[in-house]
Scaffold this motif. Structure first.
Motif, PDB file in Angstrom:
ATOM      1  N   VAL A 168       0.711  -1.229  -0.046  1.00 45.66           N
ATOM      2  CA  VAL A 168       0.073  -0.023  -0.081  1.00 45.66           C
ATOM      3  C   VAL A 168       0.909   1.226   0.178  1.00 45.66           C
ATOM      4  N   GLY A 169       2.156   1.086   0.164  1.00 48.61           N
ATOM      5  CA  GLY A 169       3.116   2.314   0.503  1.00 48.61           C
ATOM      6  C   GLY A 169       3.948   2.381  -0.842  1.00 48.61           C
ATOM      7  N   TRP A 209      -0.559   4.391  -2.468  1.00 50.54           N
ATOM      8  CA  TRP A 209      -1.686   4.852  -1.889  1.00 50.54           C
ATOM      9  C   TRP A 209      -1.842   5.482  -0.553  1.00 50.54           C
ATOM     10  N   VAL A 210      -0.814   5.388   0.445  1.00 52.88           N
ATOM     11  CA  VAL A 210      -0.467   5.863   1.798  1.00 52.88           C
ATOM     12  C   VAL A 210       0.885   6.567   1.653  1.00 52.88           C
ATOM     13  N   PRO A 220       2.085   7.756   5.256  1.00 56.10           N
ATOM     14  CA  PRO A 220       1.774   8.184   6.630  1.00 56.10           C
ATOM     15  C   PRO A 220       2.369   9.376   7.129  1.00 56.10           C
ATOM     16  N   SER A 221       3.835   9.533   6.810  1.00 53.94           N
ATOM     17  CA  SER A 221       4.459  10.966   7.247  1.00 53.94           C
ATOM     18  C   SER A 221       3.766  12.165   6.755  1.00 53.94           C
ATOM     19  N   GLU A 222       3.380  12.095   5.468  1.00 58.51           N
ATOM     20  CA  GLU A 222       2.762  13.199   4.791  1.00 58.51           C
ATOM     21  C   GLU A 222       1.430  13.514   5.636  1.00 58.51           C
ATOM     22  N   VAL A 223       0.548  12.437   5.889  1.00 57.00           N
ATOM     23  CA  VAL A 223      -0.767  12.467   6.176  1.00 57.00           C
ATOM     24  C   VAL A 223      -0.774  12.921   7.595  1.00 57.00           C
ATOM     25  N   LEU A 224       0.316  12.345   8.381  1.00 54.18           N
ATOM     26  CA  LEU A 224       0.259  12.673  10.175  1.00 54.18           C
ATOM     27  C   LEU A 224       0.994  13.890  10.279  1.00 54.18           C
ATOM     28  N   GLY A 225       2.132  14.064   9.452  1.00 52.06           N
ATOM     29  CA  GLY A 225       2.878  15.295   9.559  1.00 52.06           C
ATOM     30  C   GLY A 225       3.908  15.127  10.733  1.00 52.06           C
ATOM     31  N   ASP A 226       3.788  15.862  11.590  1.00 55.50           N
ATOM     32  CA  ASP A 226       4.965  16.263  12.789  1.00 55.50           C
ATOM     33  C   ASP A 226       4.453  14.901  13.933  1.00 55.50           C
ATOM     34  N   ASP A 270       5.548   3.898   4.770  1.00 55.80           N
ATOM     35  CA  ASP A 270       6.424   5.255   4.802  1.00 55.80           C
ATOM     36  C   ASP A 270       7.655   5.105   4.135  1.00 55.80           C
ATOM     37  N   LEU A 271       8.036   3.976   3.785  1.00 56.10           N
ATOM     38  CA  LEU A 271       9.542   3.701   3.527  1.00 56.10           C
ATOM     39  C   LEU A 271       9.568   4.437   2.094  1.00 56.10           C
ATOM     40  N   ASP A 272      10.526   5.214   1.734  1.00 59.94           N
ATOM     41  CA  ASP A 272      10.991   5.842   0.450  1.00 59.94           C
ATOM     42  C   ASP A 272      11.892   5.049  -0.255  1.00 59.94           C
TER      43      ASP A 272
END
Length: 612
Positions: free
Chosen positions: A39-40, A45-46, A48-54, A282-284
């Protein structure tokens, strides 16, 4: 993606992965990683670090704190009675050797600068419970071997993270004194706050100052407060504080601790699966482009040289068997804490002037995936090869009587030593001992007796005492570990309306075994009327229906022994349909045995009395 959708998706994926892991008997942690990758990085699709931010990293840290606290709750001092010397070496000498060897490998093989290599060496000491506990649940290791990996993972998790913090401070602040100051603050925070909070909560539980329904919420809130306060005193000391708090509370013999431990386990299962899915999602993948052949050589060296060398050297002269040393030297999966710490210190090292700090996070993530997959898929096979597993094929019968003795004798012919009769009366076990039936003398609910049992080897329990309430208590106690469908008790007499208040509520009981008229007194009566246990094998030509047609309605099906050697008791509300190759044990008067030599029946059915 909205925050609510992200949370719902990751929880659903994590729980689904848990269920599939149970269904397929696969490593759960591998499925977590696969779900997050799909999913990442793969489907995008997701993020997480962008959606949840700090709030992403602090939220992960709080989840890890709860996970470590629950891990501490499950560490019992009595486990050290047989594994003390090995555990001490694993959390001291082995940790130091792993740090030294790992730092050297990162510097000389990976090409990292010395400061970055030493931070990396501290991080790889971590073998956290987020990955160890699912693997132990899957591999069914014996209690002693599992205790080595469990204690090492839970104790070294905060130690490795704290060591990375202190080393980072030394190189960034260029102050040798900061190491001693940071270590002092960490110890004060860990032992003072963690131990102090555990003592205060313990006193509150014992004195009744905290009502029953608030015990779990108050404990959870205290864990988060202790974590936050300890981190204010010394960065990453919160992990040490909550681990100490869990360890202290888990060994206080507090009332309601079993229910609280179960509540925390449910939360931890949710958090482990959810957080691991979030981190992998969240892995790039672009950061992997920074890695070259030296990174691959470093990962291989860590798995095949550094870890084995550190463990084998550290455990020389201990009472660990060579099989245990070999397994522990290979199994060292890294998880959430390692990934989270690397994600924090990578950018900080770059900002401090260490350019190769950008490699810290990708190296640790590759190590996480390599160890999770490599160790997850090999632990079961290696443990079986080294004879370190326990098979769940032991039938535990609670309550000595002439009837249970006869039952144990009948099962012994098929199960061998995988039958155990337990009673706290030595006199009631006398006939069973003389008949060669394995017995266990003592109270089955006592902590001392359970400490000496390999509960993972038990496939099912039958509570067959004359006390219905006690039978229900035994079933309720063991249902949490074995599953409610594997704890049986003798049925109770149907209560008349005026006597229902004298009976145990059905939700509190185990599965009612055999038949509705198999109460304790009825079985005793039939025993003295000459009823016997018999067995017959189900074949392709002699199926279950043929067997039922042969025996009279009086006969009571007791259970079925599968062709893999596992026993299942018959239950009226969940009847068993034996398949070809299974052996059926039943209880009947002599004249009610299954007919012999039927034309449609295979000679291998071998119907005969099952008693000695």
């Amino acid at each position: 993606m909205p925050v609510a959708d992200l949370i719902v998706l990751t929880i659903a994926l994590g729980v689904t992965a848990q269920w599939l892991a149970w269904r397929w008997r696969a490593p759960a942690i591998v499925l977590f990683a696969a779900a997050g990758m799909i999913v990442g990085p793969l489907l995008q699709w997701v993020h997480p670090s962008e959606v949840l931010g700090d709030t992403f990293r602090p939220a992960v840290s709080l989840c890890v704190a709860i996970i470590l606290f629950e891990g501490g709750l499950n560490l019992h001092w009595h486990e050290l009675s047989s594994a003390a010397s090995g555990v001490r070496r694993l959390v001291t000498i082995a940790a130091l050797l792993s740090f030294g060897f790992g730092s050297a490998a990162a510097h000389w093989i990976g090409g990292l600068s010395l400061p970055v290599a030493m931070v990396f060496g501290a991080i790889i000491v971590v073998t956290g419970p987020t990955v160890i506990m699912p693997l132990l649940r899957q591999a069914r290791l014996n209690r002693r071997t599992a205790s080595y990996l469990k204690w090492e993972g839970i104790i070294n998790d905060p130690i490795g993270a704290l060591a990375a913090v202190l080393i980072f401070q030394v190189f960034v602040l260029s102050d040798e004194g900061s190491l001693l100051q940071g270590l002092t603050r960490a110890l004060v925070a860990g032992i003072g706050l963690g131990g102090g909070a555990a003592w205060i909560l313990g006193r509150g539980f014992l004195s009744g100052a905290i009502p029953e329904y608030l015990k779990a919420p108050v404990t959870l809130a205290t864990v988060l407060v202790v974590f936050g306060l300890a981190n204010h005193m010394q960065h990453e000391a919160g992990l040490l504080a909550v681990t100490v708090m869990g360890l202290a509370m888990g060994n206080m013999d507090l009332p309601s601790m079993e229910e609280m431990r179960r509540f925390k386990e449910y939360i931890t299962l949710m958090l482990v699966s959810t957080v691991f899915v979030l981190l992998t999602a969240d892995l790039d993948t672009a950061i992997l482009a920074d890695l070259d052949w030296r990174a691959a050589a470093l990962i291989l060296a860590l798995m095949f040289v550094v870890r084995p060398a550190a463990i084998l050297l550290a455990t020389l002269g201990t009472d660990m068997r060579w099989q245990e040393r070999l397994l522990v030297s290979w199994i060292a999966p890294r998880g959430i804490v390692a990934a989270a710490v690397a994600g924090v210190f990578g950018p900080d090292l770059v900002n401090a002037g260490f350019e190769d700090g950008r490699l810290l996070a990708p190296l640790v993530f590759v190590l996480v995936f390599a160890t999770v997959i490599g160790h997850g898929f090999t632990i079961s096979a290696l443990a079986r090869r080294l004879d370190l597993t326990v098979s769940a094929n032991t039938v535990l019968i609670v309550g000595g009587s002439p009837w249970t003795t006869a039952l144990a004798q009948a099962l012994k012919h098929e199960l061998g030593s995988n039958i155990l009769l337990v009673d706290k009366s030595w006199h009631r076990l006398r006939d069973a001992r003389l008949a060669g039936v394995p017995v266990l003398y003592g109270e089955i609910l006592s902590e001392e007796l359970q400490q000496g049992m390999e509960l993972a080897s038990v496939t099912c329990i039958l509570a067959a005492t004359s006390n219905d309430a006690y039978n229900a208590l035994v079933c309720r106690h063991f249902a949490a570990e074995l599953g409610r469908d594997r704890v049986y008790q003798l049925p109770m007499y149907a209560a008349e309306e005026s006597h229902k208040r004298r009976h145990v509520a059905k939700p509190l009981t185990g599965v009612m075994a055999f038949s509705e008229n198999s109460q304790y007194e009825e079985l005793w009566r039939r025993h003295f009327q000459g009823w016997k246990f018999s067995k017959t094998r189900i074949t392709e030509t002699y199926d279950w229906e043929s067997f039922l047609a042969d025996v009279t309605g009086e006969a009571i099906p007791i259970g079925t022994i599968r062709d893999n050697g596992r026993m299942m008791f018959h239950a009226p509300l969940n009847p068993i349909r034996p398949q070809a190759g299974d052996v059926v044990i039943y209880y009947a008067p002599p004249q009610a045995k299954a007919a012999r030599n039927r034309p449609a029946r295979d000679d291998s059915s071998d119907e005969q009395p099952a008693t000695a």
